[in-house]
Design a protein around this motif. Structure first.
Motif, mmCIF file in Angstrom:
data_model
loop_
_atom_site.group_PDB
_atom_site.id
_atom_site.type_symbol
_atom_site.label_atom_id
_atom_site.label_comp_id
_atom_site.label_asym_id
_atom_site.label_seq_id
_atom_site.Cartn_x
_atom_site.Cartn_y
_atom_site.Cartn_z
ATOM 1 N N ARG A 75 0.834 -1.204 0.000
ATOM 2 C CA ARG A 75 0.000 0.000 0.000
ATOM 3 C C ARG A 75 0.868 1.253 0.000
ATOM 4 O O ARG A 75 1.774 1.394 0.828
ATOM 5 C CB ARG A 75 -0.928 -0.017 1.226
ATOM 6 N N LEU A 76 0.574 2.142 -0.918
ATOM 7 C CA LEU A 76 1.271 3.419 -1.064
ATOM 8 C C LEU A 76 0.358 4.549 -0.618
ATOM 9 O O LEU A 76 -0.805 4.620 -1.030
ATOM 10 C CB LEU A 76 1.675 3.632 -2.528
ATOM 11 N N LEU A 77 0.881 5.444 0.226
ATOM 12 C CA LEU A 77 0.164 6.638 0.655
ATOM 13 C C LEU A 77 0.867 7.857 0.077
ATOM 14 O O LEU A 77 2.092 7.997 0.201
ATOM 15 C CB LEU A 77 0.137 6.727 2.184
ATOM 16 N N LEU A 78 0.105 8.742 -0.563
ATOM 17 C CA LEU A 78 0.656 9.977 -1.107
ATOM 18 C C LEU A 78 -0.023 11.164 -0.436
ATOM 19 O O LEU A 78 -1.247 11.161 -0.262
ATOM 20 C CB LEU A 78 0.446 10.060 -2.626
ATOM 21 N N VAL A 79 0.754 12.176 -0.070
ATOM 22 C CA VAL A 79 0.221 13.373 0.574
ATOM 23 C C VAL A 79 0.537 14.580 -0.306
ATOM 24 O O VAL A 79 1.716 14.885 -0.551
ATOM 25 C CB VAL A 79 0.801 13.565 1.986
ATOM 26 N N HIS A 80 -0.508 15.243 -0.776
ATOM 27 C CA HIS A 80 -0.339 16.399 -1.663
ATOM 28 C C HIS A 80 -1.119 17.598 -1.150
ATOM 29 O O HIS A 80 -2.057 17.456 -0.351
ATOM 30 C CB HIS A 80 -0.783 16.052 -3.081
ATOM 31 N N ASN A 121 3.123 12.311 -9.501
ATOM 32 C CA ASN A 121 3.005 10.873 -9.251
ATOM 33 C C ASN A 121 1.951 10.168 -10.097
ATOM 34 O O ASN A 121 1.642 9.003 -9.835
ATOM 35 C CB ASN A 121 2.663 10.633 -7.772
ATOM 36 N N GLY A 122 1.380 10.852 -11.076
ATOM 37 C CA GLY A 122 0.265 10.274 -11.836
ATOM 38 C C GLY A 122 0.573 8.932 -12.476
ATOM 39 O O GLY A 122 -0.250 8.008 -12.431
ATOM 40 N N ALA A 123 1.757 8.811 -13.063
ATOM 41 C CA ALA A 123 2.117 7.557 -13.731
ATOM 42 C C ALA A 123 2.358 6.448 -12.709
ATOM 43 O O ALA A 123 1.950 5.299 -12.907
ATOM 44 C CB ALA A 123 3.358 7.764 -14.601
ATOM 45 N N THR A 124 3.021 6.792 -11.611
ATOM 46 C CA THR A 124 3.258 5.807 -10.550
ATOM 47 C C THR A 124 1.937 5.289 -10.000
ATOM 48 O O THR A 124 1.761 4.069 -9.810
ATOM 49 C CB THR A 124 4.076 6.444 -9.413
ATOM 50 N N MET A 125 1.005 6.192 -9.751
ATOM 51 C CA MET A 125 -0.285 5.798 -9.204
ATOM 52 C C MET A 125 -1.021 4.861 -10.150
ATOM 53 O O MET A 125 -1.549 3.821 -9.735
ATOM 54 C CB MET A 125 -1.119 7.050 -8.909
ATOM 55 N N ALA A 126 -1.052 5.219 -11.437
ATOM 56 C CA ALA A 126 -1.738 4.388 -12.423
ATOM 57 C C ALA A 126 -1.086 3.005 -12.517
ATOM 58 O O ALA A 126 -1.779 1.982 -12.608
ATOM 59 C CB ALA A 126 -1.734 5.072 -13.782
ATOM 60 N N LYS A 127 0.229 2.972 -12.500
ATOM 61 C CA LYS A 127 0.968 1.702 -12.584
ATOM 62 C C LYS A 127 0.650 0.799 -11.401
ATOM 63 O O LYS A 127 0.348 -0.392 -11.572
ATOM 64 C CB LYS A 127 2.475 1.993 -12.638
ATOM 65 N N GLY A 152 -2.460 -3.931 -8.951
ATOM 66 C CA GLY A 152 -3.222 -4.436 -7.824
ATOM 67 C C GLY A 152 -2.722 -3.983 -6.468
ATOM 68 O O GLY A 152 -3.148 -4.510 -5.430
ATOM 69 N N ARG A 153 -1.852 -2.992 -6.456
ATOM 70 C CA ARG A 153 -1.370 -2.459 -5.194
ATOM 71 C C ARG A 153 -2.338 -1.399 -4.682
ATOM 72 O O ARG A 153 -3.069 -0.782 -5.452
ATOM 73 C CB ARG A 153 0.023 -1.865 -5.383
#
Length: 302
Positions: A6-11, A21-27, A32-33
């Protein structure tokens, strides 16, 4: 959230997440992460690039935040992100606004709203995030560097809140009412590769584009949001998701124009311009490295 990773992003504002981080999030969604995005303000003070929507501006109807709530919802649909949250709930913290310093970076505006995120009590704001961290239990956190990339006060505050909350969330005796303690294994700051930025600028200038990223010389000094390659830790290659990233950016239509620098760079450099996203490790051990000496996965080694 059922994913094992699980990845948490704070913006700070809507659209910041797509740029960095758009590409990382989509990937990661496609793999399935778990991806959780926390946005700290609704971007109420943003500059409006669509003339017919200028009436929403803070100095007119002051309804831009509500409009941008819809924009980021659409962007998340494009990226496939289903877990988006507003820090403390929508409207808890207001966009602080900014002005440009003579040195070319952002600073706090002369007048700041009493409810501005820049004025937020650090403990109060961090506690909202502590509760999310303990619920989601992410192994990886990504946020801004201490300067917020380019000095915007809300970016700086988001950095402070994210870093402080990550520490507090791991303390067993701290605010037990906010959930069971959780320590985030790896923390990263968003980054932009100096060599990649210089190559992109050179391609733009060679193509006759002198206006995108105006004032930046491929061989001259670059803004503070650009990171020396020696300080990079990870490069997430998500070039197959670059169209998703750009489509998500288009959803933020009050803030991003399709003939702006992001799309110009993509048109002239291709998917490598925005499809590879870079990070600096702040906490945790580096995992296996790729051929260029950088991690290829933020979860590497976990």
């Amino acid at each position: 959230m059922t994913s094992d990773q699980r990845l948490l992003l704070v913006h700070a504002h809507p659209d910041d997440e797509c740029i960095g981080n758009g590409a990382t999030m989509a990937k990661y969604v496609a793999e399935g992460r778990g991806v959780t995005l926390v946005t700290c303000t609704a971007g109420e003070m943003g500059e409006i690039l669509v003339p017919e929507l200028e009436h929403l501006a803070a100095d007119q109807e002051d309804r831009l935040g509500e409009h941008r709530k819809g924009e980021i919802a659409e962007a998340m649909k494009v990226l496939g992100v289903t877990d988006h949250r507003w820090l403390g709930g929508f409207g808890t913290f207001r966009d602080s606004g900014m002005k440009w310093h003579e040195d070319g970076h952002a600073v706090a505006a002369d007048e700041v709203h009493e409810n501005a995120f820049w004025n937020a009590d650090l403990n109060v704001a961090a506690d909202h995030l502590v509760e999310i961290i303990r619920e989601v239990r992410p192994q990886v956190l990504a946020t801004y560097d201490p300067f917020g990339g380019y000095g915007h006060p809300d970016h700086i505050q988001a950095h402070r809140v994210a870093m402080y909350a990550a520490q507090l969330a791991a303390v067993p005796s701290y605010r037990k009412d906010l959930g069971d303690p959780w320590e985030i294994a790896k923390i990263y700051w968003n980054a932009m590769s100096e060599s990649r930025m210089r190559a992109g600028l050179r391609a733009l200038r060679d193509a006759g584009d002198a206006t995108s990223f105006e004032g930046m010389d491929p061989d001259g000094p670059l803004p503070p949001f650009v990171t020396a390659d020696e300080n990079l830790s990870a490069a997430i290659d998500a070039q197959e998701h670059v169209d998703q990233k750009l489509d998500a950016l288009r959803a933020h239509r009050t803030q991003v124009t399709t003939d702006g620098p992001f799309f110009a760079l993509s048109n002239n450099v291709g998917s490598t311009a925005w499809g590879i996203e870079y990070y600096r490790i702040v906490k945790g051990e580096l995992g296996p490295l790729g051929e260029d000496g950088l991690e290829t996965d933020l979860f590497a080694g976990l």
